[in-house]
Motif scaffolding. Structure first.
Motif, PDB file in Angstrom:
ATOM      1  N   ASP A   1       0.911  -1.264   0.283  1.00 46.10           N
ATOM      2  CA  ASP A   1      -0.079   0.041   0.072  1.00 46.10           C
ATOM      3  C   ASP A   1       0.816   1.605  -0.105  1.00 46.10           C
ATOM      4  OD1 ASP A   1      -2.316  -1.469  -0.122  1.00 46.10           O
ATOM      5  OD2 ASP A   1      -2.101  -1.733   2.322  1.00 46.10           O
ATOM      6  N   SER A   2       2.447   0.792  -0.453  1.00 49.43           N
ATOM      7  CA  SER A   2       3.261   2.278  -0.465  1.00 49.43           C
ATOM      8  C   SER A   2       2.494   3.401  -1.365  1.00 49.43           C
ATOM      9  CB  SER A   2       4.682   1.721  -0.753  1.00 49.43           C
ATOM     10  OG  SER A   2       5.019   2.917  -0.743  1.00 49.43           O
ATOM     11  N   ASP A   3       2.108   5.064  -1.093  1.00 43.72           N
ATOM     12  CA  ASP A   3       2.032   6.100  -1.553  1.00 43.72           C
ATOM     13  C   ASP A   3       0.456   5.540  -1.698  1.00 43.72           C
ATOM     14  OD1 ASP A   3       4.982   6.865  -1.980  1.00 43.72           O
ATOM     15  OD2 ASP A   3       5.300   5.244  -3.702  1.00 43.72           O
ATOM     16  N   CYS A   4      -0.015   4.961  -1.700  1.00 41.58           N
ATOM     17  CA  CYS A   4      -1.768   5.294  -1.768  1.00 41.58           C
ATOM     18  C   CYS A   4      -2.533   5.597  -0.664  1.00 41.58           C
ATOM     19  CB  CYS A   4      -2.334   3.240  -1.551  1.00 41.58           C
ATOM     20  SG  CYS A   4      -1.740   2.595  -3.285  1.00 41.58           S
ATOM     21  N   SER A   5      -3.403   5.817  -0.980  1.00 39.02           N
ATOM     22  CA  SER A   5      -4.649   6.453  -0.091  1.00 39.02           C
ATOM     23  C   SER A   5      -5.057   6.702  -0.442  1.00 39.02           C
ATOM     24  CB  SER A   5      -4.051   8.198  -0.199  1.00 39.02           C
ATOM     25  OG  SER A   5      -4.820   8.797  -1.516  1.00 39.02           O
ATOM     26  N   MET A   6      -6.404   7.071   0.326  1.00 41.19           N
ATOM     27  CA  MET A   6      -8.087   6.245   0.135  1.00 41.19           C
ATOM     28  C   MET A   6      -8.850   7.925   0.425  1.00 41.19           C
ATOM     29  SD  MET A   6     -10.355   3.263   1.579  1.00 41.19           S
ATOM     30  CE  MET A   6     -10.808   4.376   3.229  1.00 41.19           C
ATOM     31  N   LEU A   7     -10.211   8.378  -0.522  1.00 38.29           N
ATOM     32  CA  LEU A   7     -10.875   9.392  -0.549  1.00 38.29           C
ATOM     33  C   LEU A   7     -12.247   8.357  -0.228  1.00 38.29           C
ATOM     34  CD1 LEU A   7     -10.764  12.343  -1.004  1.00 38.29           C
ATOM     35  CD2 LEU A   7     -11.572  11.758  -3.609  1.00 38.29           C
TER      36      LEU A   7
END
Length: 359
Positions: free
Chosen positions: A272-278
């Motif tokens: 999940d590196s460099d991932c984000s959740m909106l």
């Protein structure tokens, strides 16, 4: 009447000059830069003559005084001439000595840049580093950075802040953290449950951001799902989740990147590196097109038409925008969510971020 063009000269009185008026520049060891002509003024000669007479009692012997003054003036002029002749040679020698001194100083500075301490010492010092200072500690030197790559560093950091009464998910319990794979990611996630400054940082995030986040632009949508929230609220709540991957297409090729030791590659693995959740929560269900695999080109957050809620507008495109090129007004897939109850942006280390099964 004085003649036209005749300038009245000021008379110099020998009585107006005392011993304090005679300076060092009037004698043989004068600075050539101050006295360039090599001549002594007549007024100064008269003043010196009077001082010599008064001190030595030579008022009657005028010839002796003249001899003294003549020898003094001759020595003064000779000193000036000799200093002017020797000046270029002295300048050359001083410049050569200055260059040698600078070269010697440069060599000494290169030889004595500092002491290189072994990794074991940095590992001992790392036991006293706060979690928020890990980045600063790793930037001290190469050996300090190598310490932050080791499994021992992250295991000790977890044990220092672990509590038996902590409410941790099963995947962050001590048995799971003992595994080598994704150890760093697990410890960082655990700190947002165990370390008070990190938990306060998460709890203080407002339901609606103060400004529209711009870090999501040119991010690729990996997943998109909708779920209904059950709660005590009278109106239904729907949650729209976009899992985005931040794409870096314009890395600086001149930057020097340190290669991580191979034995610690598993420690730093993070799917999940460099991932984000909106996460956008609405009051009712809204039909949205499929945007998986597309790139987010526009994200706006403003007031809804009813002036009581907010409105979110997302525009996705097939490919990322090149640097310096503006987005076209028309084109792309548009997602409009209105009315919006809350908007949250969660990075991969957030406690409510969906944990990857591979991590």
């Amino acid at each position: 009447m004085p003649k036209k063009g005749h300038r009245k000269r000021l008379k110099f009185r020998a009585g107006d000059v005392c011993s304090e008026s005679v300076s060092v520049a009037d004698f043989a060891d004068a600075d050539p830069a101050v006295v360039k002509s090599g001549r002594v003024k007549k007024a100064v000669v008269n003043a010196v003559e009077k001082e010599v007479k008064s001190l030595c009692g030579l008022e009657a012997s005028q010839g002796a005084v003249d001899e003294v003054l003549t020898s003094a003036v001759g020595a003064h002029v000779g000193a000036l001439e000799s200093s002017e002749e020797a000046e270029p040679e002295e300048d050359t020698q001083s410049k050569a000595a200055h260059k040698k001194k600078n070269k010697r100083r440069k060599e000494n500075s290169e030889d004595s840049d500092g002491h290189e301490y072994p990794v074991d010492i940095w590992l001992v010092l790392s036991s006293y580093i706060r979690p928020e200072d890990v980045c600063t500690f790793s930037l001290l030197c190469r050996n300090a950075w190598i310490v932050t790559c080791t499994a021992a560093f992250w295991s000790r950091l977890y044990k220092r802040h672990y509590r038996l009464d902590a409410d941790l998910p099963l995947r962050l319990q001590p048995d799971s953290v003992e595994k080598m794979r994704c150890l760093r990611a697990r410890v960082i996630r655990s700190l947002f449950h165990l370390y008070e400054p990190f938990t306060e940082r998460v709890s203080q995030v407002p339901p609606l951001p103060e400004a529209t986040p711009t870090t999501l632009l040119n991010s690729k949508c990996l997943l998109f799902w909708v779920q209904k929230l059950s709660g005590a609220r009278p109106e239904p709540l729907w949650e729209f989740n976009f899992k985005l991957l931040k794409q870096e297409f314009y890395k600086n090729g001149r930057a020097k990147v340190l290669s991580r030791p191979r034995q610690y590659e598993d420690v730093h693995k993070n799917p999940d590196s460099d991932c984000s959740m909106l996460q956008v929560t609405t009051l009712n269900f809204i039909f949205t097109p499929v945007v998986m695999g597309m790139t987010l080109a526009l994200f706006t957050l403003n007031v809804s038409t009813d002036m009581r809620h907010h409105r979110v507008r997302l525009v996705f495109q097939d490919s990322p925008l090149p640097r310096g090129r503006k987005r076209a007004e028309q084109g792309g897939t548009q997602v409009v969510l209105d009315p919006v109850h809350s908007v949250r942006l969660m990075d991969w280390w957030h406690p409510q971020y969906p944990f990857s099964s591979h991590g």
